[in-house]
Scaffold this motif. Structure first.
Motif, mmCIF file in Angstrom:
data_model
loop_
_atom_site.group_PDB
_atom_site.id
_atom_site.type_symbol
_atom_site.label_atom_id
_atom_site.label_comp_id
_atom_site.label_asym_id
_atom_site.label_seq_id
_atom_site.Cartn_x
_atom_site.Cartn_y
_atom_site.Cartn_z
ATOM 1 N N ASP A 189 7.492 -5.480 3.057
ATOM 2 C CA ASP A 189 6.895 -6.626 3.741
ATOM 3 C C ASP A 189 5.836 -7.388 2.139
ATOM 4 N N VAL A 190 6.365 -8.053 1.668
ATOM 5 C CA VAL A 190 6.035 -8.279 0.437
ATOM 6 C C VAL A 190 4.770 -8.731 0.053
ATOM 7 N N ARG A 191 3.672 -9.173 1.116
ATOM 8 C CA ARG A 191 2.323 -9.633 0.866
ATOM 9 C C ARG A 191 1.810 -8.005 0.583
ATOM 10 N N THR A 192 2.340 -6.840 1.650
ATOM 11 C CA THR A 192 0.922 -5.508 1.319
ATOM 12 C C THR A 192 2.021 -4.702 -0.075
ATOM 13 N N THR A 193 2.869 -5.128 -0.781
ATOM 14 C CA THR A 193 3.767 -4.256 -2.071
ATOM 15 C C THR A 193 2.819 -4.880 -2.110
ATOM 16 N N LEU A 194 2.717 -6.348 -2.749
ATOM 17 C CA LEU A 194 2.060 -7.508 -4.207
ATOM 18 C C LEU A 194 0.537 -6.765 -3.876
ATOM 19 N N ARG A 195 -0.373 -6.596 -2.623
ATOM 20 C CA ARG A 195 -1.836 -6.308 -2.583
ATOM 21 C C ARG A 195 -1.939 -4.393 -3.118
ATOM 22 N N LYS A 196 -0.979 -3.810 -2.766
ATOM 23 C CA LYS A 196 -1.206 -2.703 -2.827
ATOM 24 C C LYS A 196 -0.721 -2.341 -5.007
ATOM 25 N N PHE A 197 -0.014 -3.363 -5.348
ATOM 26 C CA PHE A 197 0.028 -3.090 -6.986
ATOM 27 C C PHE A 197 -1.427 -3.635 -7.767
ATOM 28 N N PHE A 198 -1.110 -4.909 -7.188
ATOM 29 C CA PHE A 198 -2.800 -5.433 -7.552
ATOM 30 C C PHE A 198 -3.432 -5.194 -7.807
ATOM 31 N N TYR A 199 -3.791 -4.341 -6.632
ATOM 32 C CA TYR A 199 -5.394 -3.435 -6.718
ATOM 33 C C TYR A 199 -5.211 -2.019 -6.984
ATOM 34 N N SER A 200 -4.254 -1.562 -6.843
ATOM 35 C CA SER A 200 -3.861 0.188 -7.365
ATOM 36 C C SER A 200 -4.159 0.288 -9.341
ATOM 37 N N ALA A 201 -2.897 -1.004 -9.681
ATOM 38 C CA ALA A 201 -3.200 -1.124 -11.099
ATOM 39 C C ALA A 201 -3.988 -1.903 -11.656
ATOM 40 N N GLY A 245 8.874 6.500 -1.942
ATOM 41 C CA GLY A 245 8.523 5.026 -2.877
ATOM 42 C C GLY A 245 6.964 5.152 -3.181
ATOM 43 N N TRP A 246 7.788 4.102 -4.486
ATOM 44 C CA TRP A 246 6.123 3.983 -5.476
ATOM 45 C C TRP A 246 5.391 3.712 -4.345
ATOM 46 N N LEU A 247 5.054 2.716 -3.494
ATOM 47 C CA LEU A 247 4.107 1.857 -3.284
ATOM 48 C C LEU A 247 3.752 2.968 -1.808
ATOM 49 N N ASP A 248 3.841 4.255 -1.951
ATOM 50 C CA ASP A 248 3.302 5.693 -0.974
ATOM 51 C C ASP A 248 1.825 6.112 -1.365
ATOM 52 N N THR A 249 2.003 5.686 -3.082
ATOM 53 C CA THR A 249 1.457 6.680 -3.503
ATOM 54 C C THR A 249 0.189 5.317 -4.124
ATOM 55 N N MET A 250 0.039 4.719 -3.654
ATOM 56 C CA MET A 250 -1.040 3.763 -3.636
ATOM 57 C C MET A 250 -2.061 2.935 -2.987
ATOM 58 N N THR A 251 -2.455 2.436 -2.965
ATOM 59 C CA THR A 251 -3.859 2.197 -2.133
ATOM 60 C C THR A 251 -3.924 1.043 -1.636
ATOM 61 N N ASP A 252 -4.107 0.479 -0.283
ATOM 62 C CA ASP A 252 -3.836 -0.798 0.687
ATOM 63 C C ASP A 252 -5.400 -1.015 0.215
ATOM 64 N N PRO A 253 -6.012 -2.414 -0.594
ATOM 65 C CA PRO A 253 -7.541 -2.141 -0.143
ATOM 66 C C PRO A 253 -7.795 -3.106 1.117
ATOM 67 N N GLU A 254 -9.345 -2.632 1.816
ATOM 68 C CA GLU A 254 -9.306 -3.399 2.977
ATOM 69 C C GLU A 254 -10.349 -4.739 2.494
ATOM 70 N N VAL A 255 -10.661 -4.795 1.558
ATOM 71 C CA VAL A 255 -10.772 -6.029 0.585
ATOM 72 C C VAL A 255 -10.564 -6.535 -0.858
ATOM 73 N N LEU A 256 -9.755 -7.529 -1.302
ATOM 74 C CA LEU A 256 -9.589 -8.106 -2.721
ATOM 75 C C LEU A 256 -10.744 -7.923 -3.477
ATOM 76 N N PRO A 257 -10.543 -7.842 -4.430
ATOM 77 C CA PRO A 257 -11.713 -7.581 -5.746
ATOM 78 C C PRO A 257 -11.748 -9.177 -6.278
ATOM 79 N N GLU A 258 -12.722 -9.798 -6.350
ATOM 80 C CA GLU A 258 -13.396 -11.296 -6.465
ATOM 81 C C GLU A 258 -12.278 -11.899 -7.403
ATOM 82 N N TRP A 259 -11.876 -11.166 -8.328
ATOM 83 C CA TRP A 259 -10.861 -11.463 -9.246
ATOM 84 C C TRP A 259 -9.550 -11.971 -8.929
ATOM 85 N N PHE A 260 -9.016 -11.471 -7.505
ATOM 86 C CA PHE A 260 -7.901 -11.681 -6.609
ATOM 87 C C PHE A 260 -7.734 -11.690 -5.346
ATOM 88 N N THR A 261 -7.933 -13.024 -5.548
ATOM 89 C CA THR A 261 -8.750 -13.928 -3.669
ATOM 90 C C THR A 261 -7.355 -13.946 -2.880
#
Length: 315
Positions: A159-171, A191-207
């Motif tokens: 799930d590419v979109r979820t992968t990237l959403r988790k990456f960008f928020y968690s780091a 997996g690495w994604l298992d340790t990452m948070t999937d945010p309900e709302v993205l940060p302002e700087w990442f739309t």
């Protein structure tokens, strides 16, 4: 689209003046620099950001060894020439930073100045990096996880979109921290994604638009990008002739105090010593309080101001 060094690279471009090449990291694309294009172009510079090999609309060679540091530096050299220039400023973030630093180290004749975001200048260790991290963390460091053929490729591609959403928020600096910056480890059976948070709302700087653009750029999968990590030990072998060499061109280093990379083992000590180790360093390293890994996206105003000052000082 530009043909360089045996591959075809997709680039974005704006402005006129001295050439500034912006090199993205993992897992990113040229779009990572979209907040830099206008300000740098308005300041009198020709700004070019490629999708580096293995990313986005650029070529994705199949061979793992086609992603060595020599290939990546060769792409930058070829790009500068293809754009009709003899010299350029080279700026990199994350994986783009080692490419920028090594371009200045290997081809100082072509580099007006070099800036690295997140990843500090290269000081080659005495042991291969993968073996070093494997021993230190029992095989759990993310570099070692990425080097298992097909494993991270499959995890990230589900799930590419979820992968990237988790990456960008968690780091990012937007993610909550219970203490200091933790090392990026992958436990056995996870997996690495298992340790990452999937945010309900993205940060302002990442739309959502930013996430759309990034997701589209990984429609071909993650293997090309992961192959950069699969050359870490090969790069260590290839750069043996430059062991102990120091970047001599004017240099700028910027990092966030909540970024996981500057907290890697031995890196805080290196950053502290940089002004003494690198006479070419322009001012002391710029630390951005509260900033996570995505330096130029989280703090575009501070990064743009520092880059413009640096570029103007050395044009």
């Amino acid at each position: 689209m530009v043909d360089v060094n045996g591959v075809r690279l997709h680039i974005a471009e704006q402005g006129d003046g001295p050439l500034v090449v912006l090199l993205h990291g993992f897992p990113e694309s040229w779009h990572s620099w979209h907040r830099q294009f206008g300000p740098l172009a308005d300041a009198g510079f020709r700004v070019v950001a490629p999708d580096q090999r293995g990313y986005g609309r650029s070529d994705h060679p199949d061979e793992v060894d086609a992603y060595s540091i020599f290939h990546l530096v060769g792409d930058v050299v070829g790009l500068v020439r293809a754009l009709g220039e003899e010299k350029a400023f080279v700026v990199g973030h994350d994986w783009g930073a080692p490419v920028a630093w090594h371009t200045a180290l290997l081809r100082p004749d072509m580099v007006l100045g070099v800036a690295g975001l997140s990843v500090p200048p290269p000081f080659r260790g005495t042991q291969p990096p993968l073996a070093t991290m494997d021993k230190r963390f029992g095989g759990r460091f993310y570099w070692n996880y990425f080097n298992r053929p097909g494993v991270a490729d499959t995890e990230f591609g589900r799930d590419v979109r979820t992968t990237l959403r988790k990456f960008f928020y968690s780091a990012s600096g937007s993610a909550p921290r219970t203490g200091g910056v933790e090392q990026p480890l992958v436990s056995p059976g996870q997996g690495w994604l298992d340790t990452m948070t999937d945010p309900e709302v993205l940060p302002e700087w990442f739309t959502e638009d930013d996430l759309d653009a990034l997701t589209e750029s990984f429609s071909g999968g993650f293997t090309g990008a992961l192959n950069w990590y699969r050359n870490l030990d090969r790069n260590w072998e290839l750069t043996a002739p430059w062991h102990g060499a120091v970047v001599s061109r004017p240099a700028l280093y910027i990092y966030g105090d909540r970024d996981l990379v500057p907290a890697f083992p031995g890196t805080p000590e290196l950053i502290e010593k940089l002004p003494d180790l690198m006479p070419s360093l322009w001012r002391k390293p710029l630390e951005l309080a509260g900033c996570g890994h995505w330096t130029q996206q989280e703090r575009p105003q501070e990064v743009n101001a520092a880059l413009i000052d640096f570029l103007r000082a050395h044009s």
